[in-house]
Each structure stands twice: as C-alpha cells, then as structure tokens.
Design an enzyme around this catalytic site. Structure first.
Site, mmCIF file in Angstrom:
data_model
loop_
_atom_site.group_PDB
_atom_site.id
_atom_site.type_symbol
_atom_site.label_atom_id
_atom_site.label_comp_id
_atom_site.label_asym_id
_atom_site.label_seq_id
_atom_site.Cartn_x
_atom_site.Cartn_y
_atom_site.Cartn_z
ATOM 1 N N SER A 110 0.762 -1.181 0.002
ATOM 2 C CA SER A 110 -0.213 0.022 -0.086
ATOM 3 C C SER A 110 0.822 1.314 0.209
ATOM 4 C CB SER A 110 -0.998 -0.054 1.136
ATOM 5 O OG SER A 110 -1.314 1.318 1.549
ATOM 6 N N TYR A 133 -3.094 5.752 -4.858
ATOM 7 C CA TYR A 133 -4.232 6.676 -5.032
ATOM 8 C C TYR A 133 -3.902 7.489 -6.092
ATOM 9 C CZ TYR A 133 -5.782 4.427 -0.879
ATOM 10 O OH TYR A 133 -6.146 3.605 0.227
ATOM 11 N N LYS A 256 -8.715 -1.103 -8.575
ATOM 12 C CA LYS A 256 -9.321 -1.614 -7.487
ATOM 13 C C LYS A 256 -10.407 -0.815 -6.800
ATOM 14 C CE LYS A 256 -7.777 -3.362 -2.862
ATOM 15 N NZ LYS A 256 -8.375 -2.407 -1.667
ATOM 16 N N HIS A 280 -13.431 -2.220 -0.382
ATOM 17 C CA HIS A 280 -12.199 -2.096 0.406
ATOM 18 C C HIS A 280 -12.295 -2.746 2.126
ATOM 19 C CE1 HIS A 280 -9.381 1.514 0.363
ATOM 20 N NE2 HIS A 280 -9.102 1.155 1.621
ATOM 21 N N ASP A 311 -12.072 -9.507 -3.701
ATOM 22 C CA ASP A 311 -11.347 -9.123 -2.714
ATOM 23 C C ASP A 311 -12.574 -8.589 -1.693
ATOM 24 O OD1 ASP A 311 -8.893 -7.310 -1.367
ATOM 25 O OD2 ASP A 311 -10.903 -6.340 -1.812
HETATM 26 C C1 FMN Z 1 -6.151 -2.296 8.133
HETATM 27 C C2 FMN Z 1 -6.473 -2.261 6.677
HETATM 28 C C3 FMN Z 1 -6.110 -1.244 5.875
HETATM 29 C C4 FMN Z 1 -6.097 -1.130 4.608
HETATM 30 N N1 FMN Z 1 -5.637 -0.067 3.883
HETATM 31 C C5 FMN Z 1 -5.746 -0.293 2.369
HETATM 32 C C6 FMN Z 1 -4.971 0.478 1.722
HETATM 33 O O1 FMN Z 1 -4.104 1.418 1.937
HETATM 34 N N2 FMN Z 1 -5.212 0.583 0.222
HETATM 35 C C7 FMN Z 1 -6.294 -0.054 -0.152
HETATM 36 O O2 FMN Z 1 -6.520 -0.031 -1.233
HETATM 37 N N3 FMN Z 1 -6.695 -1.010 0.512
HETATM 38 C C8 FMN Z 1 -6.764 -1.006 1.675
HETATM 39 N N4 FMN Z 1 -7.581 -1.851 2.543
HETATM 40 C C9 FMN Z 1 -8.393 -2.731 1.854
HETATM 41 C C10 FMN Z 1 -7.820 -3.994 1.365
HETATM 42 O O3 FMN Z 1 -6.827 -4.066 0.380
HETATM 43 C C11 FMN Z 1 -8.786 -4.970 1.035
HETATM 44 O O4 FMN Z 1 -9.470 -4.543 0.240
HETATM 45 C C12 FMN Z 1 -9.758 -5.497 2.151
HETATM 46 O O5 FMN Z 1 -9.178 -5.844 3.357
HETATM 47 C C13 FMN Z 1 -10.369 -7.078 1.594
HETATM 48 O O6 FMN Z 1 -11.481 -7.628 2.610
HETATM 49 P P1 FMN Z 1 -10.905 -8.405 3.674
HETATM 50 O O7 FMN Z 1 -10.188 -7.641 4.806
HETATM 51 O O8 FMN Z 1 -12.468 -8.826 4.210
HETATM 52 O O9 FMN Z 1 -10.162 -9.556 3.195
HETATM 53 C C14 FMN Z 1 -7.106 -1.893 3.933
HETATM 54 C C15 FMN Z 1 -8.074 -2.863 4.911
HETATM 55 C C16 FMN Z 1 -7.505 -2.894 6.091
HETATM 56 C C17 FMN Z 1 -8.434 -4.180 6.751
#
Ligand code: FMN
Length: 393
Positions: A110, A133, A256, A280, A311
């Site tokens: 990320s 982003y 995404k 997300h 995802d």
């Molecule tokens: C703590 C945390 C931080 C995240 N930070 C980002 C990020 O910086 N950029 C992003 O595109 N998605 C971010 N996500 C979303 C994840 O990439 C992903 O889409 C999501 O966790 C998938 O769902 P799941 O946790 O149920 O597997 C984050 C998710 C979590 C739980």
C-alpha cells in the site's frame, strides 16, 4: 507468545490477534464503515452460493497454480494492500512480503505502508504490485510510479473507492483517528500487551514510509504526515485520470474498487489489464454490495479479456472456490493475513496463507476438481434455494 501453528482456521487467528494487540489497534483492523453492514455482508454473501460436487472423478492431486498480471503463481489468491502494517507487528510489510514470496503469490504494497517501495523489493524477490491513489498532488502519484518502475514492480494498482476516507466509528471511539485522539482510557488498553510492546525494541517505524520528506507542508512542520495524506484524497478524480495514469505506467494496471459492469467496461476501454472487485473490505461505502455477488455481471460485461480479482470477506477456502467457480481469475485477502501478522508476525502470515491453501485444496478434492482451470470451466455453482424453487413450481 502465541503458537500460530495451533490456529487451525482464520477465526482462530483473529482471536489470537485480538489477544495480542492493544484493542484500539485490533479494532482498526477489524472494523468497517458506519453500521458495518457491508463488512458483515462481504462474508455472509458466500453462504448464498453452493457448489454441487462431482463424485468418483479419480482426482488424487490438486494443482492450485494460476497466472495473474503476467506471472505464474502457486496459489489462486494474493495479498491485498493494507496501510501501516507496523502497527500490528514489528515484522511489518517486509514480513508479509517475505511470506507471500515464499508461497509464490503476489504481495500488494500500500502507498500507506510503513515500509518503502525499495525495502520491500529488496526483502522479497516474489511477485509484487504497488497500490496508489491518484492524489490531489499528481506529482506525488507520478513519483510513486517512477519509483515502482525503478524498483521493477510487476504491476500497479490504483484504488478508486476512496474519494474521501470512510466513517469508521470504532476508530472514533478508540481514538485511532487522524490526527490520533487517544484518551487515557484508550491508552490503558496498551498496558499488559507485553508481546506487542516488546516489538518497540526492534523498530518504531510508525510512519508512512513512502512519503517524501521534502514535501513543503511537512518540511515547514505545518502538518503531520498523516494529516497531509488525508488531505490528498481527491473527490474530483475521474476516468480521465485513469487515462493519465495509463500514459505513465506501461505494465499491468489493476483498478481496485470496481463493483458495477458499467465501470468494468470503462476500465477495459481505458486500457486496464485487471479489475479488483472490492469495497475496501467494508471500510468505505457502507451498503455497497458484496464482491462475490458482483462477479457474474462483471464477467459477462467484460468477457475474458480482463483479469478479475475478488477481494472482501474471504475467510475460508470454500469462499475462494466459489469466487473462482463464478468466474474470478483469482481472489485476494486483507484481514486474514493481518490477523496472522498481528498474532505472530511473518510466521502468522504464513499460517494464514497455509490455512486457506489447505482448505481450498481439500474442497477441490472433495468436489472432484484437479485444477483451477477445471474448477472454472466445470463447477456447478448456483444460488442456495435453487432446487427448492424448482420443486415448488
Ligand atoms: C487495516 C486495513 C487497511 C487497509 N488499507 C488499504 C490501503 O491502504 N489501500 C487499499 O487499497 N486498500 C486498503 N485496505 C483494503 C484491502 O486492500 C482489501 O480490499 C480488504 O481488506 C479486503 O477485505 P478483507 O479484509 O475482508 O479480506 C485496507 C484494509 C484493512 C483491513
């Protein structure tokens, strides 16, 4: 010290993470936006789908290998980008990237990570992509792209569901906000978390490592790095900006955060190579649909030209099988590996990957599929209740 090998499923890893982490940090991983309807729905929606197995197929071995973004992978699931892994364990992004590399699957770093693009590339030789982003300061986005080219990342992923930060109410209660507003009460939750506190001796890299210290408001001390980035989310970004990004990055480009067939068509028209169907992890728009339910419509809209990664909510091998059977090229996980990281660092991430791999393999043996390809082309997947509706008619 948690023995992560004893955690036999993702739910057990989550419990171990909860035990080890100060509670504001646990809730930062675990929580979602507003009423957390989408967060719950992401996993619950898998229960609406069933797979009819084939018997006496003679399948003795399962090949989970797959191809994605131009690379051969050993697994049909990859690691989603998540910010600030250092909060959860001092092994941070480097430990996650190493675990993914050993499993021969993609690691997604990320732009909010606590390790740099270059350090991750040096630590883990496996396939990797960088998530960006499109910030207000387009120069910042450009610099990220240039660094990824230099560090030879395999793919670039642009997240488009974050026009503004989601409303995560657990974080308001615990003080995990930007800037942090930890109260005496929330700080008390750090007491007694000895294993997490001991990690402070190894490193205290609680920073957005990829941001250039030469950014003016940071140099002048006018803003903290976190406030600065929070102000960089740009609600005015549009499809034209995806075209702009495409001009600067020639390799595989993943978008995404797509949930509708119309947006998927747009992505295809602008030269994206893959789409991550994602909300997300329920952390942005509450009431957004569960990714698993979006696969059939999006696959129909774009045909087989684009790769589709799903995802959100995946906690079991059966969830991976269902997504592949519905037409996903691969799946991706966020919290499952973060629970592993929080519970036991790099070995915890390896355990999360191993659990999902073993569950996927066992499901495919029981259902009579010897490869991801045979599953995709032959699996009989349908909505639960389909049989009853027919017999009622
Ligand atoms: C703590 C945390 C931080 C995240 N930070 C980002 C990020 O910086 N950029 C992003 O595109 N998605 C971010 N996500 C979303 C994840 O990439 C992903 O889409 C999501 O966790 C998938 O769902 P799941 O946790 O149920 O597997 C984050 C998710 C979590 C739980």
């Amino acid at each position: 010290m948690v023995n992560v090998k004893r955690c036999f499923n993702i739910s057990e890893l989550r419990k171990a993470a909860k035990k080890r982490l100060p509670s504001p940090i646990f809730h930062y991983i675990d929580g979602g936006a507003d009423d957390e309807w989408t967060l719950r729905r992401n996993t619950d929606a898998f229960e609406q789908w069933e797979v009819v197995p084939s018997m006496l197929t003679g399948v003795t071995d399962v090949d989970l290998s797959t191809q994605l973004f131009g690379q051969d992978l050993a697994l049909p699931f990859i690691i989603s980008p998540t910010g600030m892994s250092r909060l959860f364990h001092h092994h941070k992004e480097l430990g996650v990237a190493r675990a993914a590399s050993k499993a021969n699957t993609y690691y997604g770093l990320s732009s909010m990570g606590s390790s740099t693009i270059e350090d991750v590339a040096a630590a883990a030789p496996g396939p990797k992509f960088f998530q960006i982003y499109i910030f207000r300061d387009r120069g910042l986005t450009r610099r990220f792209v240039e660094r990824c080219i230099e560090a030879k990342y395999d793919a670039l992923c642009v997240t488009v569901d974050t026009a503004v930060a989601g409303n995560r109410e657990r974080d308001i209660v615990t003080g995990m906000t930007i800037p942090p507003s930890l109260t005496t009460r929330s700080l008390l939750n750090f007491a007694g978390k000895w294993s997490w506190l001991a990690g402070l001796r190894h490193n205290q890299d609680f920073t957005l490592a990829n941001l250039d210290e030469n950014i003016d408001p940071l140099k002048s001390g006018a803003l903290s790095i976190f406030e600065y980035v929070n102000q960089q989310f740009d609600p005015s970004i549009s499809w034209a900006d995806i075209g702009w990004l495409r001009e600067h990055w020639e390799g595989p480009l993943i978008i995404k955060g797509i949930l509708s067939p119309e947006d998927a068509r747009q992505a295809k028209a602008l030269g994206a190579t893959a789409i991550m169907i994602s909300n997300h992890g329920g952390r942005q728009l509450d009431s957004a649909p569960a990714p698993i339910d979006c696969i059939p419509g999006i696959r129909d809209a774009i045909g087989t030209d684009l790769e589709l990664v799903v995802d959100g909510g995946i906690r079991r091998g059966s969830h991976i099988v269902k997504a592949l059977a519905l037409g996903a090229s691969a799946c991706s996980i966020g919290r499952p590996y973060l629970y592993g990281l929080a519970a036991g660092g790099e070995p915890g991430v390896t355990q999360a990957i191993s659990i999902l791999e073993a569950e996927t393999r066992r499901f495919m043996l029981l259902a009579g599929f010897d490869s991801v390809e045979s599953l995709r082309s032959n699996a009989a997947i349908r909505r639960v209740g389909f049989v009853n509706k027919l017999s009622d008619a």
